[in-house]
Design an enzyme around this catalytic site. Structure first.
Site, PDB file in Angstrom:
ATOM      1  N   ASP A  20       0.846  -1.190   0.000  1.00  0.00           N
ATOM      2  CA  ASP A  20       0.000   0.000   0.000  1.00  0.00           C
ATOM      3  C   ASP A  20       0.886   1.245   0.000  1.00  0.00           C
ATOM      4  O   ASP A  20       1.980   1.226  -0.570  1.00  0.00           O
ATOM      5  CB  ASP A  20      -0.928  -0.033   1.218  1.00  0.00           C
ATOM      6  N   HIS A  73      -3.704   6.010   3.397  1.00  0.00           N
ATOM      7  CA  HIS A  73      -4.401   4.810   2.930  1.00  0.00           C
ATOM      8  C   HIS A  73      -3.773   3.540   3.490  1.00  0.00           C
ATOM      9  O   HIS A  73      -4.469   2.633   3.978  1.00  0.00           O
ATOM     10  CB  HIS A  73      -4.388   4.792   1.399  1.00  0.00           C
ATOM     11  N   SER A 120     -11.009  -1.069  -0.931  1.00  0.00           N
ATOM     12  CA  SER A 120      -9.721  -1.009  -0.228  1.00  0.00           C
ATOM     13  C   SER A 120      -9.882  -1.276   1.259  1.00  0.00           C
ATOM     14  O   SER A 120      -8.977  -1.796   1.910  1.00  0.00           O
ATOM     15  CB  SER A 120      -9.085   0.376  -0.406  1.00  0.00           C
TER      16      SER A 120
END
Length: 767
Positions: A141, A217, A547
């Site tokens: 990520d 994220h 996600s």
């Protein structure tokens, strides 16, 4: 960008301009795993470098063009090549495939409770798996914020002896940032670096050239999968509670592959290559692309090698929903995860001047500011400047919006960004209005001013009211956090849908998991809205997307790995799929908008970790069976070699495996023109109790007659395998109308243990 465009995955072929402006492009070069020329070289990197030396001029240093040398996820390398060098390289022996580098994009205080995980239950999944202890989750990520309390290692066991990874040092990151929870961290930037403009600056946009996360994220996803317990967690008072990852006892290793302008397949493949050698048990990838053929898909290729090493690979299905066949990461050896909702909401009700109410949702932290506030004038700016209805930067005249509640249509730019635009223009509050694209989807944000999001139906009523009076007014009434009042789970509007584009013989997505309004860890360099102008700071924020669904499933896979360390990745995925729920918490069918969800939206159903830990039966698959499956689909020898690194003869394989069917937990049947019947074989293995008897329950659509033999499976031993056959007989002709679908379900029910209900959904397609 708006959520639909910011998180919706895109794949582009980009031109590299780092060394020779506009003349070099990054390619991934795949070599034969038993290359005839490799024996002449002492190391694999020197062998890989020799291919560049054969195609480049002698004046240039070939090593300056070599970006990565791959050994575990694939045999080959990534390098920058000109068109003439590409043509020369394609002619060399041992080169089996060359692919341009692809750019991909990145696709909790309550969700563990929603899924039934409970610390008080001595017989639950958490206790049976010791909270995931001993298992290592590798997350690819945007990196990690190691100081987050979600990565505190208090109470964690020692780092597993098998771990061979490192804590790579870099900008604002050193080896002391790792501990017994966050046991490893690396970053991969070569593909990103050479694909950026010639004025590339690693520090541009506050990007850290290290494993440190500057986007949030990666911190969010990794804490969702394996974050430690954090008490008194909230987003500025909203959704207060104890934050935990799905596997709070698991170890986490972070591989930073995503940067400001995306995630490059050369970097992703390099991370997978290293992660396999590092010793991870689970690979979690909340990123991907449009559906593409498996032989062009670096994630599919790298994940096959991971599965061969016993590593479960879990990927986001993508945010392309509700478009049909938008599901990505569709290789059968990958667990493909769609997104669902929770029964937690954050009401932000709009009271219009005509006395009517519109339901909305918001996580604006200053709720009290407007709870009893007076009504303000309402304005929807259209026709003034280009994009004013979307609240683009510079599009809102201060004289018109100052001190008012501004209506902004959702789309194009980010939801939270619209609020900042309104605030900078002097607006007092914002109502974010869904368009026909988003319908009633309710992904909330931590806005920088009082704001709420309303659905499409509500937005029609709001705009009708605005047009009905000379001075429309409204107020927003915030309701805090509400749990248990809405039906859930339901399918997220954005969650990508099947059927699979490249392989309709496999039903995708596999399952759905919580992915809407998920609260998890957040870095301290960013405000909770993610906007650079947001000066607020907190340890948690809220995000939505597949996600967010992916790490829920990754954490559940870690629990199963800890409870059943000898299970294969296919067995773990089977346990998750066959125990998934097709009804919501009220006992009614899971909904997809205003209709019951179909198998192309939910796959096998919604994850249920409490049942997955003890599934009764599993559908296991050996890696060589995937090869046979590819042969049965008509993949060529060279394509199969590219995907699996196995040089096989499909003619011989199919002769030895006549009537082969991949032993997948779900079933997908296609009737083409002239076909009226099809037979499917499956094999189940008993992982429950010996002397178990399973009886068949069948739900078949009216368009198909379904026969199953035998209708009882009698097991005498644990790990015993038995087979059954299913005949699908079409009651209508294929090819007489447009493509159509039907679905059903077969379930094996244990006569002595009602919890062992082993479900397999099936889809039937007429072409």
């Amino acid at each position: 960008m708006d959520f639909k465009t910011h998180l919706f995955v895109s794949i582009l072929f980009l031109c590299s301009v780092c060394l020779h402006a506009n003349t070099l492009q990054t390619y991934i070069v795949q070599l034969h795993p038993q290359g005839v020329t490799s024996s002449s070289f002492a190391t694999k990197p020197s062998w890989h470098l020799s291919f560049l030396q054969q195609t480049m001029s002698s004046e240039e240093d070939a090593s300056s063009r070599l970006l990565y040398s791959y050994h575990s996820a694939m045999e080959g390398f990534a390098a920058q090549l000109s068109e003439s060098e590409l043509e020369s390289l394609q002619m060399l022996p041992d080169v089996i495939a060359i692919r341009p580098d692809h750019r991909l994009q990145i696709h909790t205080t309550y969700s563990y409770k929603f899924l039934g995980l409970n610390t008080a239950s001595s017989n639950g999944a958490w206790h049976k798996s010791a909270f995931g202890r001993g298992t290592i989750i590798g997350v690819l990520d945007t990196g990690v914020w190691p100081e987050s309390p979600s990565f505190n290692d208090r109470g964690m066991p020692p780092v597993p002896r098998k771990w061979r990874g490192i804590c790579q040092e870099g900008q604002n990151f050193n080896s002391s940032n790792c501990n017994k929870k966050l046991i490893g961290a690396r970053f991969f930037t070569e593909g990103h670096r050479v694909a950026s403009v010639s004025s590339y600056s690693p520090d541009a946009g506050h990007e850290y050239v290290s494993p440190r996360d500057s986007h949030g994220h990666g911190t969010h996803t990794s804490s969702t999968a394996g974050g430690a317990s954090v008490g008194m967690a909230s987003v500025f008072g909203n959704a207060a509670g104890v934050a935990r990852g799905m596997a709070p006892g698991a170890h986490v290793a972070v591989y930073k592959v995503c940067w400001l302008n995306g995630c490059y397949s050369s970097d992703i493949l390099a991370a997978m290559d290293v992660a396999i050698r590092d010793g991870v048990d689970i690979l979690s990838l909340s990123l991907g692309g449009f559906p593409i053929p498996l032989f062009d898909d670096s994630i599919a290729i790298g994940s096959f090698r991971a599965v061969e090493h016993g590593i479960s690979v879990v990927c986001a299905a993508g945010n392309g929903g509700p478009i049909q066949s938008s599901v990505a990461n569709e290789a059968p050896w990958i667990a493909t995860i769609g997104a669902s909702t929770l029964d937690r909401s954050f009401p932000g009700i709009v009271q219009m001047g005509n006395g009517k109410y519109l339901y909305g949702e918001s996580m604006y932290p200053g709720n009290h500011l407007m709870r009893a506030g007076k009504a303000l004038e309402l304005v929807y700016v259209t026709g003034e400047n280009s994009g004013s209805e979307y609240c683009f930067r510079g599009s809102l005249p201060r004289a018109i919006v100052r001190g008012k509640i501004v209506v902004c249509d959702r789309g194009v730019n980010g939801r939270a960004e619209k609020g900042e635009v309104v605030k900078e223009a002097g607006g007092a509050a914002m109502i974010l209005a869904n368009t026909e694209i988003n319908l009633e989807e309710n992904s909330v944000d931590v806005h920088v001013l009082p704001a709420t999001l309303i659905g499409f139906k509500e937005s029609v009523h709001l705009k009708a009211y605005i047009n009905s009076t000379r001075r429309p007014t409204a107020r927003i009434v915030f309701g805090g956090t509400v749990i248990g009042k809405s039906r859930a789970p339901a399918v997220a509007q954005f969650s990508a849908r099947g059927p699979s584009y490249s392989n309709p013989s496999i039903l995708k997505p596999d399952v759905i998991a919580p992915g809407v309004n998920i609260i998890a860890a957040w870095p301290q360099n960013l405000g909770p809205s993610g906007l650079p102008e947001d000066s607020r700071r907190g340890n948690f924020t809220i995000m939505s997307g597949t996600s967010m669904a992916c790490p829920h499933a990754s954490g559940i896979a870690a629990l199963l790995r800890s409870a059943h360390p000898k299970w294969s990745p296919a067995a773990i995925k089977s346990a998750v799929m066959t125990t998934a729920e097709v009804t919501d918490h009220s006992g009614k069918p899971i909904m997809d908008g205003d209709k019951p969800a179909g198998v192309f939206a939910i796959g096998a159903g919604h994850v249920n970790p409490e049942r997955a830990i003890d599934p009764g039966l599993i559908y296991d698959i050996r890696p060589e069976e995937y090869v046979t499956h590819l042969c049965s689909l008509g993949y060529t020898k060279s394509e199969i070699l590219t995907i699996t690194h196995r040089n096989v003869s499909c003619r011989e394989i199919l002769q030895m495996n006549k009537g082969f069917n991949l032993n997948y937990p779900s079933i997908s049947v296609t009737f083409k023109h002239g076909m009226r019947s099809k037979m499917i074989k499956r094999r189940v293995t008993n992982v429950g109790s010996p002397n178990s008897i399973y009886s068949l329950e069948l739900m078949a659509p009216k368009e198909v007659k379904v026969k199953v033999k035998p209708q009882r499976l009698i097991f005498t031993d644990i790990n015993q395998s038995l087979s059954y056959r299913v005949w699908f007989i079409s009651r209508k002709r294929a090819g007489t109308a447009k493509m159509s679908f039907a679905q059903g379900q077969l379930t094996w029910v244990n006569s002595k243990n009602s919890l062992h209900r082993v479900k397999s959904p099936f889809s039937v397609t007429w072409k």
